[in-house]
Design a protein around this motif. Sequence first.
Motif, mmCIF file in Angstrom:
data_model
loop_
_atom_site.group_PDB
_atom_site.id
_atom_site.type_symbol
_atom_site.label_atom_id
_atom_site.label_comp_id
_atom_site.label_asym_id
_atom_site.label_seq_id
_atom_site.Cartn_x
_atom_site.Cartn_y
_atom_site.Cartn_z
ATOM 1 N N GLY A 127 1.088 -1.283 -0.317
ATOM 2 C CA GLY A 127 0.074 0.310 0.268
ATOM 3 C C GLY A 127 0.912 0.841 0.080
ATOM 4 O O GLY A 127 0.125 1.873 -0.625
ATOM 5 N N GLN A 128 1.694 1.124 1.247
ATOM 6 C CA GLN A 128 2.488 2.846 0.781
ATOM 7 C C GLN A 128 3.482 2.753 -0.559
ATOM 8 O O GLN A 128 3.435 4.172 -1.166
ATOM 9 N N ALA A 129 4.062 1.524 -1.053
ATOM 10 C CA ALA A 129 4.615 1.967 -2.521
ATOM 11 C C ALA A 129 3.620 2.487 -3.322
ATOM 12 O O ALA A 129 4.066 2.869 -4.416
ATOM 13 N N LEU A 130 2.113 2.097 -3.396
ATOM 14 C CA LEU A 130 1.086 2.478 -4.248
ATOM 15 C C LEU A 130 0.813 4.116 -4.588
ATOM 16 O O LEU A 130 0.662 4.892 -5.146
ATOM 17 N N LEU A 131 0.747 4.422 -2.641
ATOM 18 C CA LEU A 131 0.467 5.436 -2.421
ATOM 19 C C LEU A 131 1.469 6.420 -3.118
ATOM 20 O O LEU A 131 1.870 7.599 -3.677
ATOM 21 N N ARG A 132 2.692 6.069 -2.670
ATOM 22 C CA ARG A 132 3.653 6.790 -3.163
ATOM 23 C C ARG A 132 3.746 7.071 -4.842
ATOM 24 O O ARG A 132 4.337 7.796 -5.911
ATOM 25 N N SER A 133 3.676 5.718 -5.716
ATOM 26 C CA SER A 133 3.909 5.676 -7.205
ATOM 27 C C SER A 133 2.460 6.352 -7.324
ATOM 28 O O SER A 133 2.970 6.727 -8.851
ATOM 29 N N LEU A 134 2.061 6.153 -6.774
ATOM 30 C CA LEU A 134 0.956 7.967 -7.233
ATOM 31 C C LEU A 134 1.074 9.138 -7.815
ATOM 32 O O LEU A 134 0.402 9.448 -8.319
ATOM 33 N N ARG A 135 1.473 9.462 -6.626
ATOM 34 C CA ARG A 135 2.006 10.963 -6.576
ATOM 35 C C ARG A 135 2.741 11.449 -7.728
ATOM 36 O O ARG A 135 3.692 10.781 -8.518
ATOM 37 N N GLY A 136 1.569 12.339 -8.089
ATOM 38 C CA GLY A 136 2.369 13.199 -9.725
ATOM 39 C C GLY A 136 2.148 12.055 -10.353
ATOM 40 O O GLY A 136 2.020 12.618 -11.662
ATOM 41 N N ARG A 137 1.264 11.390 -10.582
ATOM 42 C CA ARG A 137 1.015 10.999 -12.345
ATOM 43 C C ARG A 137 -1.041 10.888 -12.293
ATOM 44 O O ARG A 137 -1.857 10.747 -11.352
ATOM 45 N N ASP A 138 -0.872 10.646 -13.784
ATOM 46 C CA ASP A 138 -2.719 10.543 -14.143
ATOM 47 C C ASP A 138 -2.812 9.744 -14.247
ATOM 48 O O ASP A 138 -2.171 8.748 -15.102
ATOM 49 N N CYS A 139 -3.754 8.769 -13.407
ATOM 50 C CA CYS A 139 -4.121 6.921 -13.348
ATOM 51 C C CYS A 139 -5.535 6.945 -13.025
ATOM 52 O O CYS A 139 -5.909 7.363 -12.628
ATOM 53 N N ASP A 140 -5.063 5.909 -14.418
ATOM 54 C CA ASP A 140 -7.092 6.027 -14.906
ATOM 55 C C ASP A 140 -7.668 4.762 -13.472
ATOM 56 O O ASP A 140 -8.719 5.242 -12.736
ATOM 57 N N LEU A 141 -6.876 4.103 -13.513
ATOM 58 C CA LEU A 141 -7.143 2.693 -12.452
ATOM 59 C C LEU A 141 -6.165 2.354 -11.332
ATOM 60 O O LEU A 141 -5.317 2.756 -12.318
ATOM 61 N N ALA A 142 -6.848 1.713 -10.549
ATOM 62 C CA ALA A 142 -5.543 0.659 -9.167
ATOM 63 C C ALA A 142 -6.432 -0.229 -8.918
ATOM 64 O O ALA A 142 -7.820 -0.541 -8.416
#
Length: 212
Positions: free
Chosen positions: A39-54
């Motif tokens: 979960g922590q890696a997911l939150l970190r990786s999503l920062r600054g990205r435009d992402c449609d789906l998780a």
Amino acid sequence: MALTIMIADDHPAVLYGLRRLLENAPRSRFVIADAVEGGQALLRSLRGRDCDLALVDWYMPPERGPSGRELLARLRTTFPQTTLVVMTASQQPAVLAASLAAGATGLYDKRECSSQLPRILYQAAQGRLCVSPSLEIVLERHYLTRYHWGQENHQALTPREREVMRLIAAGYTGRETAAQLKRSEKTISRQRRSALDKLGLNPDSVPTLAPG
């Protein structure tokens, strides 16, 4: 249009398999932005990205950050534009309902045929609730209507109804519940029915208050 997707699961082999599945799916339009193990890696990786789906595993080890309801709540708050799809091997109605209540638009059964996953992701990205057939059976058996899937209505119960439901879950019979709460068995039965109606639960899916 391509859908950008993040994947989170604590098993590297699962991540590899999901990546391969989605990249090689017929007419695939998935772009894997990242595949992470917590979960922590997911939150970190999503920062600054435009992402449609998780696409997120419901349970991941706590040492790798939040998971389950907590992770979905943080994703929903911090990245509201990202559609959430939960994958799980659980068939517990409480887990499935908690996923939907926390903001998931799709539910994928990890034990089911992997060919179902692209369909679930596409429909979820369109804002349509989509659930693996096996999990749909569980929810339909447990709830009276689709409307009640993921509805958190426990706050609608009276204190007395909560007491009755707590004892039902603990396995008490009607007579034992009435004795514990110092009410008549008729009153206990009426309060049980009222609580089930408010929660949208199928009476056949919860323990019956046997006479004792």
